[in-house]
Design an enzyme around this catalytic site. Structure first.
Site, PDB file in Angstrom:
ATOM      1  N   ASP A 290     -28.349   6.835 -52.675  1.00 15.94           N
ATOM      2  CA  ASP A 290     -28.530   6.275 -54.019  1.00 15.94           C
ATOM      3  C   ASP A 290     -29.341   7.250 -54.898  1.00 15.94           C
ATOM      4  O   ASP A 290     -30.464   7.628 -54.527  1.00 15.94           O
ATOM      5  CB  ASP A 290     -29.285   4.939 -53.827  1.00 15.94           C
ATOM      6  CG  ASP A 290     -29.244   4.055 -55.030  1.00 15.94           C
ATOM      7  OD1 ASP A 290     -28.820   4.512 -56.094  1.00 15.94           O
ATOM      8  OD2 ASP A 290     -29.666   2.886 -54.894  1.00 15.94           O
ATOM      9  N   GLY A 329     -21.420   5.775 -61.016  1.00 17.38           N
ATOM     10  CA  GLY A 329     -20.189   6.198 -61.685  1.00 17.38           C
ATOM     11  C   GLY A 329     -20.393   7.294 -62.707  1.00 17.38           C
ATOM     12  O   GLY A 329     -19.512   7.551 -63.534  1.00 17.38           O
ATOM     13  N   GLU A 331     -20.798  11.119 -64.295  1.00 18.10           N
ATOM     14  CA  GLU A 331     -20.126  12.417 -64.094  1.00 18.10           C
ATOM     15  C   GLU A 331     -18.724  12.251 -63.498  1.00 18.10           C
ATOM     16  O   GLU A 331     -18.276  13.119 -62.739  1.00 18.10           O
ATOM     17  CB  GLU A 331     -20.964  13.324 -63.169  1.00 18.10           C
ATOM     18  CG  GLU A 331     -22.304  13.715 -63.727  1.00 18.10           C
ATOM     19  CD  GLU A 331     -22.181  14.682 -64.893  1.00 18.10           C
ATOM     20  OE1 GLU A 331     -21.607  15.759 -64.707  1.00 18.10           O
ATOM     21  OE2 GLU A 331     -22.654  14.340 -66.000  1.00 18.10           O
ATOM     22  N   ASP A 350     -25.356  -1.656 -61.460  1.00 25.69           N
ATOM     23  CA  ASP A 350     -25.472  -2.741 -60.474  1.00 25.69           C
ATOM     24  C   ASP A 350     -24.788  -4.032 -60.947  1.00 25.69           C
ATOM     25  O   ASP A 350     -24.935  -4.440 -62.097  1.00 25.69           O
ATOM     26  CB  ASP A 350     -26.946  -3.061 -60.215  1.00 25.69           C
ATOM     27  CG  ASP A 350     -27.623  -1.964 -59.421  1.00 25.69           C
ATOM     28  OD1 ASP A 350     -27.035  -0.862 -59.291  1.00 25.69           O
ATOM     29  OD2 ASP A 350     -28.734  -2.202 -58.936  1.00 25.69           O
TER      30      ASP A 350
HETATM   31  C1  GLA Z   1     -29.875   0.599 -56.829  1.00 26.74           C
HETATM   32  C2  GLA Z   1     -28.495   0.371 -56.241  1.00 26.74           C
HETATM   33  C3  GLA Z   1     -28.449  -1.015 -55.618  1.00 26.74           C
HETATM   34  C4  GLA Z   1     -29.516  -1.128 -54.541  1.00 26.74           C
HETATM   35  C5  GLA Z   1     -30.880  -0.824 -55.139  1.00 26.74           C
HETATM   36  C6  GLA Z   1     -31.952  -0.738 -54.068  1.00 26.74           C
HETATM   37  O1  GLA Z   1     -30.135  -0.243 -57.899  1.00 26.74           O
HETATM   38  O2  GLA Z   1     -27.501   0.504 -57.219  1.00 26.74           O
HETATM   39  O3  GLA Z   1     -27.169  -1.265 -55.064  1.00 26.74           O
HETATM   40  O4  GLA Z   1     -29.214  -0.240 -53.504  1.00 26.74           O
HETATM   41  O5  GLA Z   1     -30.878   0.414 -55.829  1.00 26.74           O
HETATM   42  O6  GLA Z   1     -33.186  -0.370 -54.589  1.00 26.74           O
END
Ligand code: GLA
Length: 526
Positions: A290, A329, A331, A350
């Site tokens: 992430d 999503g 680049e 998210d």
């Molecule tokens: C980001 C991700 C989520 C989750 C959180 C965890 O927001 O997009 O899917 O993994 O971090 O902190």
């Protein structure tokens, strides 16, 4: 200061320029130095860098900073969380009292109220979200820190670009469960074992769910050799992985290329190869990687080499590990995600457990559908089915959209407490077969009118799945015109939600679809 100048003048008057008492002069100079420092301190007020700690229940500590700039009664600056500065608005400092506000993720407003007590800034922090629930209030004591403490780590040298070979995993979209949507920071060893148990006992495993994925907040710091440590919620990762494997399932883990994860936990910056080896030694089969605080260090244009580094590290780890990219999503990741060894890549921000969020995401994905191929999938985020914020019809739309898009099916609910209808949605084998169709043909929109859309997707056996979505707030009469859709004149179809065979005659099929609902038909090859 004025007083010091007077004292000096008095000495010069009394002793003359050359005739002076050295001890008294020293005393005077010290007095001047002290008064100057005191005056400077009083003038600076609360300007400067302040550091405070939040002690989490898992025994890890989150460090935050306030970088304040006071001009009279006005205060500007930032609150720095996970290296990310959030600008202070409505900042003020009057009668020794600080008030500052920041907004976070567009959803939360956080008020900082502080009182200066000597060299401590005693803070009351109130977090309000969009709901009507009362603010979440915490207390903290900030102490003065240095500019150095908030300096970002340097970007690491980026590798030359190359194409990471296909790892051969997940020829159909990964299916499983992920802890984040329901448990967020409350995930622990027990929750993960319970999820694995429930996947088996509920029949989800038989329906195809395999991966039990731990998301953020499992991490602690590093040991003296730089090995990542788990916090007290996860006493033994290897034992947990063994347990999940003993159920015939696979297990996933989470990290970030930045120094900190999105929830502010230790991440993989500078330890990429070492972490990949650790995950392999624990027995992990899947990594969600992430972007988070990497965004404070690298430019978006650096994403490809940064992800490639972990793609290479996973392949060198000696264990087959699914690589899930999560950089929201940016680049146009669908154009290069496969090249860094990615099996799936998030295509959006998210998801939240509401119709607006889910449908905005789901109905925006058609334009990139062509980038999904066996082993490489667009990921519109994890499922919210069963989390309580949508009706069953809306969750059926959610599941149907994800299936039509060949999206990963990662349940995000509490599997131990799910209702019968949630389980029925998650284990609808006829809809799952659409998601898992090995040909990974792409869905096309074949009609759209007002708030309705009809999508079609060819299956590997030549049949076609025709899905009628009503996005509107009222029931809608919808009609499929077979010849216009290039589907000949079918005489029958299978309704994938009612599990009934449907007789068809003539060139049209008309049905009334309730608000926020879906009808899904599988039409055999003509
Ligand atoms: C980001 C991700 C989520 C989750 C959180 C965890 O927001 O997009 O899917 O993994 O971090 O902190």
């Amino acid at each position: 200061m004025g007083e010091c100048r007077q004292t000096n003048r008095r000495y010069l008057k009394r002793f003359g320029p050359y005739d002076f008492d050295k001890k008294k002069l020293m005393r005077t100079l010290l007095c001047c130095a002290f008064l100057s420092a005191a005056t400077m301190y009083a003038q600076s007020g609360i300007s400067g860098v302040w550091r405070y700690e939040v002690h989490r229940q898992d025994d890890t500590i989150e460090v935050l900073f306030l970088n304040l700039n006071q001009q009279g009664s006005s205060v500007t600056g930032d609150v720095i969380e996970n290296y990310h500065p959030r600008h202070i608005r409505n900042g003020s400092y009057t009668d020794g009292k600080l008030h500052a506000e920041i907004s976070r993720w567009g959803e939360q407003v956080i008020d900082y109220d502080g009182a200066l007590a000597g060299d401590r800034l005693e803070l009351t922090i109130s977090r309000k979200d969009n709901s009507s629930s009362p603010p979440h209030v915490t207390q903290a004591v900030a102490t003065r820190s240095t500019e150095d403490a908030i300096r970002l780590p340097a970007p690491l040298p980026l590798p030359e670009l190359h194409d990471v070979p296909d790892n051969g995993l997940v020829r159909t979209p990964p299916m499983g469960w992920n802890s984040w949507n329901h448990f967020a920071g409350r995930v622990n060893d027990k929750v993960v074992r319970a999820a694995a148990d429930a996947v088996v006992s509920s029949g989800m495993k038989d329906a195809g769910y395999v991966y039990i994925n731990i998301d953020d907040t499992w991490e602690a710091g590093r040991d003296a050799n730089g090995n990542i440590q788990t916090n007290k919620k996860f006493p033994d990762m290897k034992a947990l992985a063994d347990y999940v494997h003993s159920k015939g399932l696979k297990i996933g883990i989470y990290s970030s290329p930045g120094p900190l994860t999105c929830a502010g936990y230790e991440a993989s910056y500078g330890h990429e190869e070492q972490d990949a080896k650790t995950y392999a030694s624990w027995g992990f089969d899947y990594l969600k990687y992430d972007w988070c605080s990497a965004g404070e260090i690298y430019k978006d244009g650096d994403m490809r080499p940064v992800y490639q580094k972990m793609g290479d590290a996973l392949q060198a780890s000696g264990r087959p590990i699914v690589f899930s990219l999560c950089q929201y999503g940016r680049e146009d990741v669908w154009t290069w995600g496969a090249k860094v060894g990615g099996n799936l890549w998030r295509t959006t921000g998210d998801i939240s457990d509401n119709w607006e969020s889910m449908s905005t995401i789901g109905f925006s994905q058609m334009k990139i559908a062509e980038y999904a191929t066996p082993g490489r999938f667009n990921d519109p985020d994890m499922l919210e089915v069963g989390n309580g914020g949508m009706t069953d019809d809306e969750y059926r739309v959610h599941f149907s959209l994800w299936a039509m898009l060949s999206a990963p099916l990662l349940a995000g609910n509490d599997l131990e407490k799910m209702s019968k209808s949630t389980l029925a949605i998650l284990t609808n084998k006829e809809v799952i077969a659409v998601d898992q169709d090995p040909a990974v043909h792409h869905a096309k929109q074949i009609a759209a009118e007002n708030s309705t859309e009809i999508w079609a997707r060819e299956m590997h056996d030549g049949s076609t799945v025709v899905t009628l979505f009503n996005r509107g707030d009222q029931p809608a009469k919808m009609t499929v015109e077979w010849s216009k859709s290039g589907l000949g004149t079918p005489t029958g179809a299978r309704n994938l939600w009612t599990h009934e065979d449907v007789n068809l005659s003539g060139d049209t099929y008309a049905v009334t679809v309730p608000r926020h609902a879906v009808v899904m038909l599988r039409v055999p090859k003509s």
